[in-house]
Design a protein around this motif. Structure first.
Motif, PDB file in Angstrom:
ATOM      1  N   PRO A 195      14.141   3.176 -27.332  1.00  0.00           N
ATOM      2  CA  PRO A 195      13.447   4.457 -27.529  1.00  0.00           C
ATOM      3  C   PRO A 195      14.223   5.367 -28.469  1.00  0.00           C
ATOM      4  O   PRO A 195      15.422   5.571 -28.298  1.00  0.00           O
ATOM      5  CB  PRO A 195      13.385   5.036 -26.111  1.00  0.00           C
ATOM      6  N   ILE A 196      13.518   5.890 -29.473  1.00  0.00           N
ATOM      7  CA  ILE A 196      14.126   6.778 -30.458  1.00  0.00           C
ATOM      8  C   ILE A 196      13.568   8.197 -30.339  1.00  0.00           C
ATOM      9  O   ILE A 196      14.306   9.173 -30.371  1.00  0.00           O
ATOM     10  CB  ILE A 196      13.898   6.245 -31.888  1.00  0.00           C
ATOM     11  N   HIS A 197      12.254   8.308 -30.190  1.00  0.00           N
ATOM     12  CA  HIS A 197      11.591   9.609 -30.060  1.00  0.00           C
ATOM     13  C   HIS A 197      10.758   9.625 -28.783  1.00  0.00           C
ATOM     14  O   HIS A 197       9.789   8.881 -28.655  1.00  0.00           O
ATOM     15  CB  HIS A 197      10.694   9.891 -31.264  1.00  0.00           C
ATOM     16  N   GLU A 198      11.146  10.491 -27.867  1.00  0.00           N
ATOM     17  CA  GLU A 198      10.482  10.538 -26.558  1.00  0.00           C
ATOM     18  C   GLU A 198       8.982  10.781 -26.677  1.00  0.00           C
ATOM     19  O   GLU A 198       8.185  10.249 -25.894  1.00  0.00           O
ATOM     20  CB  GLU A 198      11.128  11.628 -25.700  1.00  0.00           C
ATOM     21  N   HIS A 199       8.570  11.584 -27.638  1.00  0.00           N
ATOM     22  CA  HIS A 199       7.151  11.913 -27.801  1.00  0.00           C
ATOM     23  C   HIS A 199       6.563  11.267 -29.055  1.00  0.00           C
ATOM     24  O   HIS A 199       5.611  11.788 -29.643  1.00  0.00           O
ATOM     25  CB  HIS A 199       6.972  13.433 -27.854  1.00  0.00           C
ATOM     26  N   GLY A 200       7.124  10.126 -29.433  1.00  0.00           N
ATOM     27  CA  GLY A 200       6.672   9.450 -30.643  1.00  0.00           C
ATOM     28  C   GLY A 200       5.402   8.644 -30.441  1.00  0.00           C
ATOM     29  O   GLY A 200       4.702   8.767 -29.416  1.00  0.00           O
ATOM     30  N   ASN A 243       5.273   1.166 -24.683  1.00  0.00           N
ATOM     31  CA  ASN A 243       6.103   2.365 -24.538  1.00  0.00           C
ATOM     32  C   ASN A 243       5.895   3.297 -25.731  1.00  0.00           C
ATOM     33  O   ASN A 243       5.173   3.000 -26.675  1.00  0.00           O
ATOM     34  CB  ASN A 243       7.572   1.976 -24.403  1.00  0.00           C
ATOM     35  N   ARG A 244       6.538   4.436 -25.701  1.00  0.00           N
ATOM     36  CA  ARG A 244       6.346   5.455 -26.724  1.00  0.00           C
ATOM     37  C   ARG A 244       7.650   5.689 -27.491  1.00  0.00           C
ATOM     38  O   ARG A 244       8.732   5.731 -26.903  1.00  0.00           O
ATOM     39  CB  ARG A 244       5.881   6.763 -26.076  1.00  0.00           C
ATOM     40  N   GLY A 245       7.526   5.834 -28.814  1.00  0.00           N
ATOM     41  CA  GLY A 245       8.670   6.238 -29.628  1.00  0.00           C
ATOM     42  C   GLY A 245       9.717   5.179 -29.850  1.00  0.00           C
ATOM     43  O   GLY A 245      10.875   5.502 -30.126  1.00  0.00           O
ATOM     44  N   CYS A 246       9.345   3.896 -29.771  1.00  0.00           N
ATOM     45  CA  CYS A 246      10.311   2.816 -30.012  1.00  0.00           C
ATOM     46  C   CYS A 246      10.748   2.810 -31.483  1.00  0.00           C
ATOM     47  O   CYS A 246      10.054   3.328 -32.359  1.00  0.00           O
ATOM     48  CB  CYS A 246       9.697   1.463 -29.675  1.00  0.00           C
ATOM     49  N   LEU A 247      11.871   2.169 -31.744  1.00  0.00           N
ATOM     50  CA  LEU A 247      12.401   2.079 -33.105  1.00  0.00           C
ATOM     51  C   LEU A 247      11.368   1.503 -34.066  1.00  0.00           C
ATOM     52  O   LEU A 247      11.263   1.960 -35.208  1.00  0.00           O
ATOM     53  CB  LEU A 247      13.665   1.217 -33.105  1.00  0.00           C
ATOM     54  N   GLU A 248      10.597   0.518 -33.630  1.00  0.00           N
ATOM     55  CA  GLU A 248       9.600  -0.093 -34.517  1.00  0.00           C
ATOM     56  C   GLU A 248       8.543   0.899 -34.982  1.00  0.00           C
ATOM     57  O   GLU A 248       7.946   0.712 -36.042  1.00  0.00           O
ATOM     58  CB  GLU A 248       8.913  -1.276 -33.812  1.00  0.00           C
ATOM     59  N   THR A 249       8.276   1.941 -34.197  1.00  0.00           N
ATOM     60  CA  THR A 249       7.258   2.921 -34.595  1.00  0.00           C
ATOM     61  C   THR A 249       7.781   3.880 -35.658  1.00  0.00           C
ATOM     62  O   THR A 249       7.021   4.706 -36.180  1.00  0.00           O
ATOM     63  CB  THR A 249       6.780   3.738 -33.378  1.00  0.00           C
ATOM     64  N   VAL A 250       9.067   3.756 -35.980  1.00  0.00           N
ATOM     65  CA  VAL A 250       9.696   4.647 -36.959  1.00  0.00           C
ATOM     66  C   VAL A 250      10.252   3.885 -38.160  1.00  0.00           C
ATOM     67  O   VAL A 250      10.175   4.375 -39.292  1.00  0.00           O
ATOM     68  CB  VAL A 250      10.853   5.451 -36.301  1.00  0.00           C
ATOM     69  N   ALA A 251      10.771   2.673 -37.918  1.00  0.00           N
ATOM     70  CA  ALA A 251      11.586   2.027 -38.952  1.00  0.00           C
ATOM     71  C   ALA A 251      11.112   0.636 -39.362  1.00  0.00           C
ATOM     72  O   ALA A 251      11.755   0.016 -40.211  1.00  0.00           O
ATOM     73  CB  ALA A 251      13.037   1.942 -38.474  1.00  0.00           C
ATOM     74  N   SER A 252      10.025   0.122 -38.819  1.00  0.00           N
ATOM     75  CA  SER A 252       9.553  -1.198 -39.231  1.00  0.00           C
ATOM     76  C   SER A 252       8.895  -1.116 -40.606  1.00  0.00           C
ATOM     77  O   SER A 252       8.447  -0.046 -41.040  1.00  0.00           O
ATOM     78  CB  SER A 252       8.559  -1.760 -38.218  1.00  0.00           C
TER      79      SER A 252
END
Length: 397
Positions: A253-258, A265-274
């Motif tokens: 988890p990177i962003h709690e409200h991502g 789950n919410r805000g995982c690294l893949e939702t930001v950096a893939s």
């Protein structure tokens, strides 16, 4: 030469005659890998084995087509020079991705003799990918002037977790069509002995086998692609975890409200950096990004929006790497995957995130670098595990 079954290690009791024979065979093979052709007397000196033991092992391995001998002279006396069959004995690595198959064929002395990359349609079925891989493997072998008879096996990587209890791809892969596919099914489709492994683990193995990081005992390889995974080398060996699903860094988890991740789950690294999220963010005009090659080209051209997306992704990756490094304290962190060609453009924001979130002693003692293999590491790692298995158990008689 006939191929052995590499997906299951044969059980050998420590201290048994079979265990001793295998250990002696490994000594001989490793000496030949390091030194090339040696006489039997030289092998005896290097391995510490008696000349009779060396002679018996060499004869058995020559009979199986694994070694070759030729007359020579040593200190003025007639002798037999012993060498590995080398380019006559081959291993293959196959990397299956969301939209590609890469096949690498190597000799058992770690020389690449053939390689090819081909496109796969998004959402492909496992059997389609395996049929394509099988065809490409035959084509690469033909180009090398060889055939499957020379292959000792295939190391195949997929972007997802492999349950070591069932030897099957399990939920969590970016290829949902592959869930439930077992190594036995893959072997039937490829008509070859197969070792099935997570692609990031293969990338890590490639780094310590083929690359400039040979001999590094503690290394973390992170593949950034449609998914994000890591392979952990601890104490010189892959660390698989309890059931084989270690290294799922993409779901930290990177962003709690991502954004909601494919894992639920919410805000995982893949939702930001893939690469998938980067392409989505840059798919509109004027960037109109469709592939990772587009991202690299725009970044190298200095496109501000692309550089901003890479900066956000890099800092998030650095934060995730810091969490891993704080826990296992590796000597080296290596970034790989299709964006490795970005070099410092990606590495700089990753470094900033890593320094920000790792403890000072950890970031001061950890080398952070980009893979020199770009997107070839996984296939090279596949060939490497076959060669290493061959060295370990492939010579038992």
């Amino acid at each position: 030469m006939t191929s052995g079954h590499l997906s299951e290690r044969r059980s050998v009791k420590p201290g048994s005659q079979a265990s001793l024979r295998r250990s002696n065979q490994q000594r001989i093979v490793r000496s030949l890998l390091q030194s090339g052709s040696l006489t039997q007397a030289e092998l005896s000196r290097q391995t510490g084995l008696s000349t009779a033991t060396v002679s018996n092992i060499v004869k058995a391995m020559v009979d199986r087509g694994l070694l070759a001998t030729s007359p020579t002279t040593s200190s003025g006396r007639r002798a037999l020079a012993v060498s590995l069959t080398g380019d006559d004995t081959l291993a293959a690595g196959i990397d299956i991705g969301r939209s590609h198959v890469r096949v690498v064929v190597t000799s058992i002395n770690y020389r690449v003799v053939g390689e090819r990359w081909v496109h796969l349609p998004l959402g492909h079925e496992a059997d389609l990918a395996l049929d394509v891989a099988s065809t490409v493997l035959d084509e690469v072998l033909a180009e090398c002037g060889s055939s499957r008879d020379a292959l000792i096996g295939v190391g195949l990587g997929v972007p997802g977790p492999i349950d070591r209890r069932s030897h099957a791809v399990i939920d969590g892969t970016i290829l949902p069509e592959w869930v439930g596919i077992t190594v036995d099914h893959i072997q039937e489709r490829l008509r070859m002995p197969v070792m099935l492994e997570n692609d990031a683990n293969l990338g890590a193995i490639a780094e310590i086998t083929w690359g400039p990081h040979k001999g590094v005992d503690d290394l973390v390889f992170v593949k950034v692609g449609t998914g994000i995974g890591s392979g952990l080398i601890l104490g010189g060996e892959i660390f698989p975890g309890n059931i084989g699903v270690s290294g799922e860094i993409g779901h930290l988890p990177i962003h709690e409200h991502g954004l909601i991740c494919r894992c639920g789950n919410r805000g995982c690294l893949e939702t930001v950096a893939s690469t998938a999220i980067m392409i989505e963010l840059l798919s509109r005009e004027p960037q109109n990004v469709r592939t990772t090659s587009d991202i690299i080209a725009l970044a190298q051209a200095g496109d501000k929006a692309t550089l901003h997306v890479i900066d956000d992704a890099g800092r998030a990756l650095g934060r995730a790497l810091a969490a891993i490094a704080n826990l296992v304290n590796p000597q080296m962190l290596v970034l790989g995957g299709p964006l490795a060609g970005l070099g410092e453009i990606l590495l700089e924001p990753v470094r900033k995130g890593f320094v920000r979130y790792s403890s000072p002693v950890v970031h001061d003692s950890t080398e952070l670098t980009m893979s020199s293999f770009t997107d070839r590491a996984e296939a090279l790692g596949g060939a490497a595990i076959v060669i290493q298995e061959f060295e370990a158990v492939g010579f038992e008689t």
